[in-house]
Scaffold this active site. Structure first.
Site, PDB file in Angstrom:
ATOM      1  N   MET A 155       6.044   7.741  17.334  1.00  0.00           N
ATOM      2  CA  MET A 155       5.670   8.679  16.283  1.00  0.00           C
ATOM      3  C   MET A 155       4.288   9.302  16.462  1.00  0.00           C
ATOM      4  O   MET A 155       4.105  10.504  16.265  1.00  0.00           O
ATOM      5  CB  MET A 155       5.749   7.969  14.928  1.00  0.00           C
ATOM      6  CG  MET A 155       5.666   8.924  13.750  1.00  0.00           C
ATOM      7  SD  MET A 155       6.004   8.106  12.178  1.00  0.00           S
ATOM      8  CE  MET A 155       7.732   7.695  12.359  1.00  0.00           C
ATOM      9  N   ASP A 170       3.896   0.997  11.798  1.00  0.00           N
ATOM     10  CA  ASP A 170       2.648   0.351  11.394  1.00  0.00           C
ATOM     11  C   ASP A 170       2.478  -1.048  11.980  1.00  0.00           C
ATOM     12  O   ASP A 170       1.372  -1.593  11.976  1.00  0.00           O
ATOM     13  CB  ASP A 170       2.568   0.259   9.864  1.00  0.00           C
ATOM     14  CG  ASP A 170       2.234   1.599   9.224  1.00  0.00           C
ATOM     15  OD1 ASP A 170       1.824   2.512   9.960  1.00  0.00           O
ATOM     16  OD2 ASP A 170       2.389   1.729   8.005  1.00  0.00           O
ATOM     17  N   LYS A 224       0.828  -1.219   0.000  1.00  0.00           N
ATOM     18  CA  LYS A 224       0.000   0.000   0.000  1.00  0.00           C
ATOM     19  C   LYS A 224       0.856   1.261   0.000  1.00  0.00           C
ATOM     20  O   LYS A 224       0.639   2.182  -0.793  1.00  0.00           O
ATOM     21  CB  LYS A 224      -0.919   0.002   1.218  1.00  0.00           C
ATOM     22  CG  LYS A 224      -1.630   1.329   1.493  1.00  0.00           C
ATOM     23  CD  LYS A 224      -2.430   1.259   2.773  1.00  0.00           C
ATOM     24  CE  LYS A 224      -3.114   2.590   3.079  1.00  0.00           C
ATOM     25  NZ  LYS A 224      -2.190   3.585   3.658  1.00  0.00           N
ATOM     26  N   ASN A 225       1.843   1.326   0.898  1.00  0.00           N
ATOM     27  CA  ASN A 225       2.624   2.548   1.033  1.00  0.00           C
ATOM     28  C   ASN A 225       3.507   2.813  -0.182  1.00  0.00           C
ATOM     29  O   ASN A 225       3.813   3.960  -0.481  1.00  0.00           O
ATOM     30  CB  ASN A 225       3.464   2.493   2.313  1.00  0.00           C
ATOM     31  CG  ASN A 225       2.601   2.580   3.563  1.00  0.00           C
ATOM     32  OD1 ASN A 225       1.472   3.055   3.519  1.00  0.00           O
ATOM     33  ND2 ASN A 225       3.119   2.102   4.678  1.00  0.00           N
ATOM     34  N   ASP A 278      -5.770   8.035   8.703  1.00  0.00           N
ATOM     35  CA  ASP A 278      -5.982   7.463  10.027  1.00  0.00           C
ATOM     36  C   ASP A 278      -5.984   8.538  11.104  1.00  0.00           C
ATOM     37  O   ASP A 278      -5.205   9.491  11.058  1.00  0.00           O
ATOM     38  CB  ASP A 278      -4.861   6.461  10.357  1.00  0.00           C
ATOM     39  CG  ASP A 278      -4.971   5.198   9.531  1.00  0.00           C
ATOM     40  OD1 ASP A 278      -6.104   4.825   9.205  1.00  0.00           O
ATOM     41  OD2 ASP A 278      -3.939   4.592   9.226  1.00  0.00           O
ATOM     42  N   ARG A 282      -4.976  10.445   2.675  1.00  0.00           N
ATOM     43  CA  ARG A 282      -3.693  10.977   3.126  1.00  0.00           C
ATOM     44  C   ARG A 282      -2.651  10.982   2.000  1.00  0.00           C
ATOM     45  O   ARG A 282      -1.868  11.925   1.849  1.00  0.00           O
ATOM     46  CB  ARG A 282      -3.182  10.119   4.303  1.00  0.00           C
ATOM     47  CG  ARG A 282      -1.819  10.528   4.835  1.00  0.00           C
ATOM     48  CD  ARG A 282      -1.895  11.768   5.688  1.00  0.00           C
ATOM     49  NE  ARG A 282      -0.574  12.246   6.067  1.00  0.00           N
ATOM     50  CZ  ARG A 282      -0.368  13.372   6.718  1.00  0.00           C
ATOM     51  NH1 ARG A 282      -1.383  14.125   7.070  1.00  0.00           N
ATOM     52  NH2 ARG A 282       0.855  13.749   7.027  1.00  0.00           N
TER      53      ARG A 282
END
Length: 435
Positions: free
Chosen positions: A342, A320, A22-23, A121, A97
Site C-alpha cells: 500500500m 499497520d 485508534k482507527n 504519517d 489525517r
C-alpha cells in the site's frame, strides 16, 4: 521533541490490556456530528491523534463531557459551521489525517464540508480521491483551492446512488457511509471496506436510526433517513496494539498475557504470527504468549519456497502490522519476504535495524527480505528517530530486545497511537525512561 532512553535485553512478565482502537475512534468521533442528541462513547484511547480530534470537535461547538477514563459524552446541537473555514481549523486539521472524516457528516447534516490537505504519517502517498468522488456521486459540488491546499464540498441535499469505489479505502468508505445515512433515497457502495472498525461504525449508526445492511461485506446498502438520534457505543480493543505486544513478547523472549483482545475481530493476525513460529494460546478472551526460550521458526510455503507476508484489504492482513512483523523476523529462525503493497515509504525505517545488526535486504520501496538471527546474535543498541507511529513502535520493540542502551527521538509519533506506552511497559518490567 521527546525522547525515550531504553535499556534493552530484559525479559518482561505480566499482563497488559490493549487500549481502545485508534482507527475506530477517528471514525466514531466524527459520527457524533450527525445528530443533535447526546452520544456516549466508551473505551476512547488517550492518545495524541484522538485528543486532537476531540479538540477540533470542541472548537466546532460540540459539547463534550468526560465521564471517566476513556468515557465521554458528545452533543452536537449547536455546531459552528463557519469554524471549518477558519485559519485555526486550517492549521489544526492539517496536522491530523483523521480530520478528513469530518467532511462526510458535516456535508450530510449541514450541506457543506471543508478540510485542509491532512497530514499524518510520512509513509507515502495517501490520496483522497475516493472520498470526494463518492461525495460528488451523491450530488455534492467539489472545489479545491490549490494555493491553500483546501478542499470543499457543498450540497443542498444529497441523493442516494450506486457507486463502485476505485479502492476499498477504510476512511473513504466510512466518510461516504456517514454522508449517505442522511441522503435522500438508497445508496449502494460496492468494493466497500469491511474492517471490524468500519463494521463498528455501521452498527453504531444503525443504533442511532440509520438503515445500513450488508455490514461486514464489501457491498453496503444504505437507505437514507431524515434524522439520527443519540446512542451509547463501546469501542473495540486496538488490534494493532495487540499485534505490537505479541511482537514485543516474542522479541524479548518474554511470557506475557494480553487481556480482553476480542478474538473474533483479529482476523488473520493470530495465524500470521503462527507462520512466524510464535505460539499464541487462547485463554478465554485473552492471548497468552509463552517465553520463546528456544526461539521461533518461520514456516515455508508447502512447496518449500520462502514465506511471503503481504498486506491486503480486510479480511487480509492490515498494513499497520507489517513494520512490527518485519522486526520480529530479525530474530526468527529462517527467512521471510515482507511485501508492503500500500505505501511506498513505510519500509524505509529498516536502515536503523541494519545499524543494529539486522540482516535485511531492501529489494525495493515495497519489499524487504529478512534473514533471522535465531537469537544467536542480538541486536545492538543505537540512536534512532521515530518516523511514524508503527515504525516508531517497531524500533522501540527492537530497542527493548537489543544489547545496551538505545535512544529514540521524536517519540511524539509513537504517542500519536499508543497510550502511556512507557508507563505500561515499565509495569511489565521494561527499562524505559521518557526524557
Amino acid at each position: 521533541m521527546g525522547t525515550f532512553i531504553i535499556e534493552g535485553g530484559h525479559q518482561l512478565h505480566g499482563e497488559i490490556t490493549p487500549q481502545g482502537a485508534k482507527n475506530e475512534a477517528l471514525q466514531i468521533l466524527c459520527a457524533v456530528l450527525l445528530t443533535p442528541e447526546t452520544v456516549t462513547i466508551q473505551n476512547i484511547p488517550d492518545i495524541l491523534d484522538v485528543n486532537k480530534l476531540i479538540g477540533i470537535l470542541e472548537d466546532l461547538g460540540v459539547k463534550i463531557q468526560k465521564k471517566g477514563k476513556g468515557s465521554y459524552t458528545f452533543k452536537a446541537d449547536d455546531v459552528n459551521v463557519d469554524y471549518l473555514q477558519s485559519e485555526t481549523f486550517k492549521k489544526d486539521g492539517r496536522g491530523l489525517r483523521g480530520s478528513i472524516m469530518l467532511v462526510g457528516p458535516m456535508l450530510a447534516r449541514f450541506g457543506q464540508g471543508f478540510i485542509p490537505k491532512p497530514g499524518g504519517d510520512k509513509i507515502g502517498r495517501r490520496r483522497l480521491d475516493t472520498h470526494f468522488e463518492g461525495f460528488v456521486k451523491l450530488g455534492a459540488k467539489f472545489r479545491y483551492n490549490r494555493e491553500e491546499h483546501f478542499f470543499g464540498v457543498e450540497a443542498r441535499r444529497l441523493k442516494g446512488t450506486y457507486m463502485l469505489l476505485d479502492e476499498a479505502s477504510v476512511t473513504g468508505t466510512a466518510n461516504i457511509v456517514m454522508a449517505s445515512v442522511l441522503a435522500e433515497g438508497t445508496t449502494t457502495i460496492y468494493n466497500a471496506a469491511c474492517e471490524p472498525y468500519l463494521q463498528q461504525l455501521c452498527k453504531m449508526l444503525n443504533k442511532m436510526g440509520a438503515r445500513i445492511s450488508g455490514i461486514g461485506s464489501n457491498l453496503l446498502t444504505i437507505e437514507g433517513v431524515e434524522s439520527l438520534g443519540g446512542t451509547t457505543h463501546r469501542m473495540l480493543p486496538d488490534m494493532i496494539e495487540i499485534g505490537s505486544w505479541v511482537g514485543l513478547a516474542a522479541m524479548t523472549q518474554s511470557e506475557l498475557t494480553i487481556k480482553n483482545v476480542g478474538w473474533e475481530n483479529l482476523g488473520l493476525i493470530p495465524s500470521v504470527f503462527g507462520k512466524l513460529g510464535i505460539t499464541l494460546k487462547k485463554k478465554g478472551d485473552d492471548i497468552f504468549i509463552p517465553a520463546h526460550k528456544k526461539g521461533y521458526e518461520i514456516q515455508n510455503f508447502i512447496d518449500g519456497s520462502i514465506l511471503t507476508i503481504a498486506d491486503a484489504p480486510w479480511p487480509g492482513l492490515t498494513p499497520d502490522l507489517l513494520s512490527i512483523i518485519l522486526v520480529i523476523a530479525t530474530q526468527a529462525r529462517g527467512e521471510v519476504l515482507i511485501h508492503q503493497k500500500m505505501f511506498e515509504s513505510r519500509l524505509f525505517f529498516v536502515d536503523k535495524l541494519l545499524d543494529m545488526g539486522a540482516k535485511i535486504i531492501l529489494c525495493d520501496p515495497h519489499r524487504a527480505t529478512v534473514i533471522g538471527h535465531d537469537f544467536k546474535s542480538t541486536l545492538k543498541a543505537t540512536t534512532m528517530v521515530s518516523p511514524d507511529i508503527r515504525a516508531g513502535v517497531s524500533l522501540l520493540i527492537a530497542a527493548l530486545s537489543a544489547k545496551g542502551t538505545s535512544t529514540i527521538h521524536n517519540i511524539e509519533q509513537i504517542d500519536r497511537g499508543y497510550e502511556e506506552i512507557d508507563t505500561r511497559l515499565r509495569a511489565i518490567g521494561a527499562h524505559i525512561t521518557r526524557v
